[in-house]
Design a protein around this motif. Structure first.
Motif, PDB file in Angstrom:
ATOM      1  N   SER A  81       3.488  -9.543  29.560  1.00  0.00           N
ATOM      2  CA  SER A  81       2.712  -8.935  28.479  1.00  0.00           C
ATOM      3  C   SER A  81       3.657  -8.248  27.494  1.00  0.00           C
ATOM      4  CB  SER A  81       1.746  -7.900  29.067  1.00  0.00           C
ATOM      5  OG  SER A  81       2.472  -6.762  29.533  1.00  0.00           O
ATOM      6  N   VAL A  82       3.092  -7.431  26.639  1.00  0.00           N
ATOM      7  CA  VAL A  82       3.923  -6.593  25.775  1.00  0.00           C
ATOM      8  C   VAL A  82       4.752  -5.660  26.649  1.00  0.00           C
ATOM      9  CG1 VAL A  82       2.349  -6.666  23.808  1.00  0.00           C
ATOM     10  CG2 VAL A  82       2.065  -4.890  25.557  1.00  0.00           C
ATOM     11  N   ASP A  83       5.755  -5.035  26.061  1.00  0.00           N
ATOM     12  CA  ASP A  83       6.694  -4.229  26.836  1.00  0.00           C
ATOM     13  C   ASP A  83       6.066  -2.953  27.394  1.00  0.00           C
ATOM     14  OD1 ASP A  83       8.969  -5.934  26.405  1.00  0.00           O
ATOM     15  OD2 ASP A  83       8.966  -5.235  24.332  1.00  0.00           O
ATOM     16  N   TRP A  84       5.162  -2.323  26.615  1.00  0.00           N
ATOM     17  CA  TRP A  84       4.550  -1.067  27.067  1.00  0.00           C
ATOM     18  C   TRP A  84       3.082  -1.045  26.665  1.00  0.00           C
ATOM     19  CZ3 TRP A  84       7.543   1.548  30.290  1.00  0.00           C
ATOM     20  CH2 TRP A  84       8.930   1.414  30.176  1.00  0.00           C
ATOM     21  N   ILE A  85       2.239  -0.518  27.556  1.00  0.00           N
ATOM     22  CA  ILE A  85       0.816  -0.349  27.285  1.00  0.00           C
ATOM     23  C   ILE A  85       0.501   1.131  27.438  1.00  0.00           C
ATOM     24  CG2 ILE A  85      -1.524  -0.983  27.930  1.00  0.00           C
ATOM     25  CD1 ILE A  85      -0.416  -3.573  29.108  1.00  0.00           C
ATOM     26  N   VAL A  86       0.051   1.743  26.357  1.00  0.00           N
ATOM     27  CA  VAL A  86      -0.218   3.181  26.338  1.00  0.00           C
ATOM     28  C   VAL A  86      -1.725   3.379  26.314  1.00  0.00           C
ATOM     29  CG1 VAL A  86       0.234   5.360  25.143  1.00  0.00           C
ATOM     30  CG2 VAL A  86       1.915   3.498  25.034  1.00  0.00           C
ATOM     31  N   VAL A  87      -2.249   4.064  27.309  1.00  0.00           N
ATOM     32  CA  VAL A  87      -3.695   4.243  27.452  1.00  0.00           C
ATOM     33  C   VAL A  87      -4.078   5.684  27.138  1.00  0.00           C
ATOM     34  CG1 VAL A  87      -5.679   4.066  28.997  1.00  0.00           C
ATOM     35  CG2 VAL A  87      -3.792   2.413  29.176  1.00  0.00           C
ATOM     36  N   PHE A  88      -4.826   5.873  26.051  1.00  0.00           N
ATOM     37  CA  PHE A  88      -5.439   7.150  25.708  1.00  0.00           C
ATOM     38  C   PHE A  88      -6.901   7.116  26.145  1.00  0.00           C
ATOM     39  CE2 PHE A  88      -2.071   6.444  22.591  1.00  0.00           C
ATOM     40  CZ  PHE A  88      -1.439   7.682  22.495  1.00  0.00           C
ATOM     41  N   ASP A  89      -7.574   8.248  26.048  1.00  0.00           N
ATOM     42  CA  ASP A  89      -9.001   8.288  26.376  1.00  0.00           C
ATOM     43  C   ASP A  89      -9.831   7.455  25.415  1.00  0.00           C
ATOM     44  OD1 ASP A  89      -8.511   9.956  28.508  1.00  0.00           O
ATOM     45  OD2 ASP A  89      -8.983  11.804  27.413  1.00  0.00           O
ATOM     46  N   ASP A  90      -9.323   7.305  24.179  1.00  0.00           N
ATOM     47  CA  ASP A  90     -10.109   6.611  23.155  1.00  0.00           C
ATOM     48  C   ASP A  90      -9.377   5.435  22.526  1.00  0.00           C
ATOM     49  OD1 ASP A  90      -8.192   8.168  21.999  1.00  0.00           O
ATOM     50  OD2 ASP A  90      -9.476   9.028  20.446  1.00  0.00           O
ATOM     51  N   LEU A  91      -8.293   4.982  23.147  1.00  0.00           N
ATOM     52  CA  LEU A  91      -7.491   3.929  22.526  1.00  0.00           C
ATOM     53  C   LEU A  91      -6.540   3.309  23.548  1.00  0.00           C
ATOM     54  CD1 LEU A  91      -6.280   2.498  19.930  1.00  0.00           C
ATOM     55  CD2 LEU A  91      -4.709   4.441  19.790  1.00  0.00           C
ATOM     56  N   VAL A  92      -6.304   2.020  23.387  1.00  0.00           N
ATOM     57  CA  VAL A  92      -5.219   1.342  24.094  1.00  0.00           C
ATOM     58  C   VAL A  92      -4.218   0.875  23.044  1.00  0.00           C
ATOM     59  CG1 VAL A  92      -4.557  -0.661  25.489  1.00  0.00           C
ATOM     60  CG2 VAL A  92      -6.630   0.622  26.059  1.00  0.00           C
ATOM     61  N   LEU A  93      -2.977   1.298  23.192  1.00  0.00           N
ATOM     62  CA  LEU A  93      -1.920   0.939  22.247  1.00  0.00           C
ATOM     63  C   LEU A  93      -0.966  -0.040  22.921  1.00  0.00           C
ATOM     64  CD1 LEU A  93      -0.483   1.417  19.505  1.00  0.00           C
ATOM     65  CD2 LEU A  93       0.811   3.248  20.650  1.00  0.00           C
ATOM     66  N   LEU A  94      -0.804  -1.204  22.324  1.00  0.00           N
ATOM     67  CA  LEU A  94       0.090  -2.237  22.850  1.00  0.00           C
ATOM     68  C   LEU A  94       1.391  -2.186  22.076  1.00  0.00           C
ATOM     69  CD1 LEU A  94      -2.497  -5.165  23.130  1.00  0.00           C
ATOM     70  CD2 LEU A  94      -1.936  -3.391  24.828  1.00  0.00           C
ATOM     71  N   VAL A  95       2.496  -1.953  22.774  1.00  0.00           N
ATOM     72  CA  VAL A  95       3.789  -1.728  22.127  1.00  0.00           C
ATOM     73  C   VAL A  95       4.755  -2.844  22.498  1.00  0.00           C
ATOM     74  CG1 VAL A  95       5.728  -0.143  21.852  1.00  0.00           C
ATOM     75  CG2 VAL A  95       3.411   0.767  22.182  1.00  0.00           C
ATOM     76  N   GLU A  96       5.242  -3.541  21.501  1.00  0.00           N
ATOM     77  CA  GLU A  96       6.266  -4.571  21.692  1.00  0.00           C
ATOM     78  C   GLU A  96       7.559  -4.072  21.059  1.00  0.00           C
ATOM     79  OE1 GLU A  96       7.678  -8.496  22.899  1.00  0.00           O
ATOM     80  OE2 GLU A  96       6.187  -7.034  23.559  1.00  0.00           O
ATOM     81  N   VAL A  97       8.645  -4.124  21.818  1.00  0.00           N
ATOM     82  CA  VAL A  97       9.935  -3.577  21.392  1.00  0.00           C
ATOM     83  C   VAL A  97      10.832  -4.712  20.927  1.00  0.00           C
ATOM     84  CG1 VAL A  97      11.944  -2.234  22.100  1.00  0.00           C
ATOM     85  CG2 VAL A  97       9.681  -1.682  23.040  1.00  0.00           C
ATOM     86  N   LYS A  98      11.430  -4.545  19.761  1.00  0.00           N
ATOM     87  CA  LYS A  98      12.334  -5.543  19.213  1.00  0.00           C
ATOM     88  C   LYS A  98      13.645  -4.863  18.823  1.00  0.00           C
ATOM     89  CE  LYS A  98      11.192  -9.211  18.700  1.00  0.00           C
ATOM     90  NZ  LYS A  98      11.184 -10.345  19.653  1.00  0.00           N
ATOM     91  N   SER A  99      14.708  -5.259  19.490  1.00  0.00           N
ATOM     92  CA  SER A  99      16.032  -4.699  19.186  1.00  0.00           C
ATOM     93  C   SER A  99      16.621  -5.462  18.011  1.00  0.00           C
ATOM     94  CB  SER A  99      16.949  -4.801  20.405  1.00  0.00           C
ATOM     95  OG  SER A  99      18.233  -4.291  20.113  1.00  0.00           O
ATOM     96  N   VAL A 100      16.023  -5.254  16.835  1.00  0.00           N
ATOM     97  CA  VAL A 100      16.437  -5.989  15.643  1.00  0.00           C
ATOM     98  C   VAL A 100      16.738  -5.001  14.525  1.00  0.00           C
ATOM     99  CG1 VAL A 100      15.157  -8.072  16.220  1.00  0.00           C
ATOM    100  CG2 VAL A 100      14.021  -6.254  14.918  1.00  0.00           C
ATOM    101  N   ARG A 101      17.407  -5.529  13.510  1.00  0.00           N
ATOM    102  CA  ARG A 101      17.783  -4.730  12.352  1.00  0.00           C
ATOM    103  C   ARG A 101      17.897  -5.670  11.153  1.00  0.00           C
ATOM    104  NH1 ARG A 101      20.392  -5.779  16.228  1.00  0.00           N
ATOM    105  NH2 ARG A 101      20.046  -3.770  17.240  1.00  0.00           N
ATOM    106  N   PRO A 102      17.657  -5.178   9.940  1.00  0.00           N
ATOM    107  CA  PRO A 102      17.795  -6.057   8.770  1.00  0.00           C
ATOM    108  C   PRO A 102      19.227  -6.556   8.635  1.00  0.00           C
ATOM    109  CG  PRO A 102      16.620  -4.036   8.195  1.00  0.00           C
ATOM    110  CD  PRO A 102      17.181  -3.830   9.566  1.00  0.00           C
ATOM    111  N   THR A 103      19.385  -7.819   8.306  1.00  0.00           N
ATOM    112  CA  THR A 103      20.716  -8.384   8.108  1.00  0.00           C
ATOM    113  C   THR A 103      21.153  -8.178   6.660  1.00  0.00           C
ATOM    114  OG1 THR A 103      19.864 -10.546   7.482  1.00  0.00           O
ATOM    115  CG2 THR A 103      20.241 -10.145   9.846  1.00  0.00           C
TER     116      THR A 103
END
Length: 635
Positions: free
Chosen positions: A327-349
């Motif tokens: 799945s995504v890297d992290w799933i953050v569960v609040f009482d009123d929300l689920v936040l799906l967090v995908e981490v990308k070790s990227v930077r503008p070239t």
């Protein structure tokens, strides 16, 4: 205010103006000027705010170093430097030659890459380097970031390396952009392995310093390599937006005693995660970047776990067909929300910072898969797939893509439109935004995210900015960054800090009176009353706000100004830049070119029109409480 040249001015005219003065005269002038200016985020209201940005001064220094001649012209004066910067800000903008409808995106990419990269908060950048590399535990074996990697790569420990950056910046901002190791007479006990001026100089030479001949040789070699590869020559109008070697080697030898530091801000960038990324990539190869990606993913998890009202779950491994997927890297569960967090070790070239017509290709290559990962994970949660049984399916779902370095303005419609519309409302946020978001002090982050997504629903492209959503919410200090800062050598340098040799003819940058040591409490978390919120060696202890035992001021904590982009516009003919936001007022056409300070986090979008605009001065922020940071001035 510097005189403005008629627009447009060709790059070769600007270069010739720089070459009218020998580098031995112009470079010390640039260093002294830079060292006595506030940081870019703190220059609002300064008489030279629109012309003397570090990006401009660094470019003048670069041109003088690589194209200057000691046998041309006379000594440079302050008026000469002002005139040179007038040439710089009148340089031609390539969008003049681009078709209508293809101008805005490239223009913003160039401007952001040129200016906003110089405005990252020093406290967060240096603290993050230590927290990321030394205080984050990976979940899988690393290949090259092993015990001793820092000494192998940098010639000293990472904490000492950060301490060098602190020391050099402090000296540059008090000693007219110069540092001489022999000024130090003991007092290096705060460093673990750099206990003598000679050892300090060796570490500086290894990673921070260069000389004019090396710069010229490297530039010639890069040009020869490009010709051999058949690469087209760089448009002269893009030269100033390309890589400046002073970002990689911010100190220069050969121009007086010790080291000349043309632009102190470049010293901090060298010790930032971005600076370490390029240093590690060059010294340890691609495996360093892979190891950093693993550390960054776990670092984001550390930050998310600071949320007091949420449960943070790591990625979920699930079966699909005969194989396993994640799945995504992290799933953050609040009482009123689920936040799906995908981490990308990227930077503008660098190509992206030049504003290419095919900018969408790089953006989608780096980030498009993250949108798909968020949508797939949301679908699995809603479908009640067994492996996701611990994630509630009865509340709204939002997405967040966290990048290691900022993609400035990425959530604006001009850029979000290149990504396919996803099922989940998603924001793209740099790690600095996340570090702030997890410390919101007056409400739940979930409420802020839901409000931001609702506002983004009516925006073309559906993008919404975490920075904008945070608005003026007060922030507490970030404990992860605070813990890292406490390990830096000069975190709160006081009377036992580095001392000057009494034989030094200059004033004491490390103290005052008959006691050569530091006076007062010095910390990047403490905003000096008279200058900058970054580390400076004070001449008077009274220059600093009263601080508690941790170095946090008793009446206020670290405040960062908004990002600013300075533009010189040709207002006598279209097209010109205007802001599509309530804060933007319009100026009449037909006036001479003007400098315009743009604040990208105040407005939802930017567009080209036939009438220029002026962004009015922002009202002063409300008084700050003793225990929180004001978001109204946060980067």
């Amino acid at each position: 205010m510097s005189p403005i040249r008629p627009y447009p001015t060709a790059d070769h005219e600007y270069v010739q103006r720089v070459r009218r003065h020998p580098p031995s005269s112009l470079l010390p002038l640039i260093a002294a000027t830079s060292g006595n200016l506030p940081t870019p985020r703190e220059m609002r209201g300064h008489p030279k705010a629109s012309t003397h940005g570090p990006w401009a001064l660094a470019d003048v220094a670069w041109v003088s170093l690589t194209r200057g001649n000691e046998h041309r012209g006379g000594p440079a004066t302050e008026a000469d430097l002002d005139e040179i910067l007038g040439y710089y800000f009148a340089l031609e903008e390539p969008m003049r030659r681009e078709p209508v409808g293809q101008r805005m995106e490239g223009f913003l990419l160039r401007l952001g890459g040129q200016q906003l990269v110089w405005q990252e908060p020093e406290f967060s950048e240096l603290s993050r380097s230590i927290a990321l590399f030394l205080q984050t535990t990976p979940t899988k074996a690393l290949k090259v970031i092993q015990p001793g990697w820092d000494i192998q790569l940098l010639g000293c420990s990472l904490t000492d390396y950060v301490g060098i950056a602190q020391l050099l910046f402090a000296a540059a901002t008090h000693k007219d952009g110069r540092f001489v190791p022999e000024w130090l007479d003991g007092g290096l006990d705060a460093f673990t392995g750099l206990t003598t001026p000679g050892a300090l100089a060796a570490a500086i030479d290894r990673q921070f310093a260069t000389d004019v001949q090396t710069l010229k040789n490297e530039e010639a070699a890069a040009a020869a390599q490009a010709r051999a590869a058949g690469a087209p020559a760089l448009d002269p109008a893009l030269r100033r937006f390309s890589y400046n070697p002073l970002r990689g080697r911010p100190l220069v030898t050969g121009y007086g005693p010790g080291y000349l530091i043309p632009v102190p801000a470049a010293v901090m960038a060298k010790a930032s995660p971005l600076g370490l990324y390029f240093t590690g990539l060059e010294g340890l190869g691609g495996a360093f970047a892979n190891d950093l990606g693993e550390l960054f993913e776990q670092y984001v998890g550390r930050q998310l776990r600071l949320l007091p009202d949420a449960l943070v779950h790591p990625e979920v491994v699930y079966t699909e067909g005969k194989g396993e997927k994640k799945s995504v890297d992290w799933i953050v569960v609040f009482d009123d929300l689920v936040l799906l967090v995908e981490v990308k070790s990227v930077r503008p070239t660098m190509p992206l910072r030049l504003g290419p017509k095919d900018f969408a290709t790089e953006l989608t290559t780096k980030l498009e898969k993250a949108f798909g990962q968020i949508d797939r994970t949301a679908t699995l949660i809603a479908a009640g797939k067994e492996e996701f049984a611990h994630i509630p399916a009865d509340r709204p779902v939002l997405g967040m893509i966290v990048t290691m370095e900022p993609y400035h303005l990425i959530n604006a419609p001009e850029f979000r439109s290149v990504f396919p519309a996803g099922a989940v409302s998603t924001t793209i946020a740099a790690i600095g935004e996340v570090e702030d978001a997890v410390t919101v002090a007056d409400t739940s982050l979930s409420a802020i995210l839901l409000a931001g997504a609702q506002a983004g629903a009516s925006t073309p492209g559906g993008g919404w900015s975490l920075r904008s959503a945070l608005g003026d919410h007060p922030l507490a200090m970030n404990p992860v960054l605070d813990q890292a800062w406490e390990t830096t050598p000069l975190r709160e340098a006081q009377g036992d800090g580095p001392a000057l040799n009494p034989q030094d003819p200059g004033d004491h940058p490390f103290g005052s009176g008959s006691s050569p040591g530091l006076t007062g409490t010095t910390s990047m978390r403490v905003a000096p009353a008279r200058s900058s919120s970054v580390l400076r060696w004070p001449a008077l202890g009274s220059s600093y706000a009263t601080a508690d035992a941790r170095g946090v001021p008793s009446e206020s904590v670290q405040v960062r100004a908004k990002l600013r982009m300075v533009v010189v516009m040709e207002t006598s003919s279209p097209p010109a830049l205007t802001r599509a936001c309530p804060a933007a007022g319009r100026a009449s056409a037909g006036v001479r070119p003007q400098r315009l300070a743009l604040e990208p986090d105040r407005c939802q979008s930017v567009e080209l029109t036939s009438s220029p605009c002026r962004v009015p001065p922002r009202p002063k922020p409300p008084p700050r409480s003793p225990t929180t940071r004001s978001r109204s001035q946060t980067t």
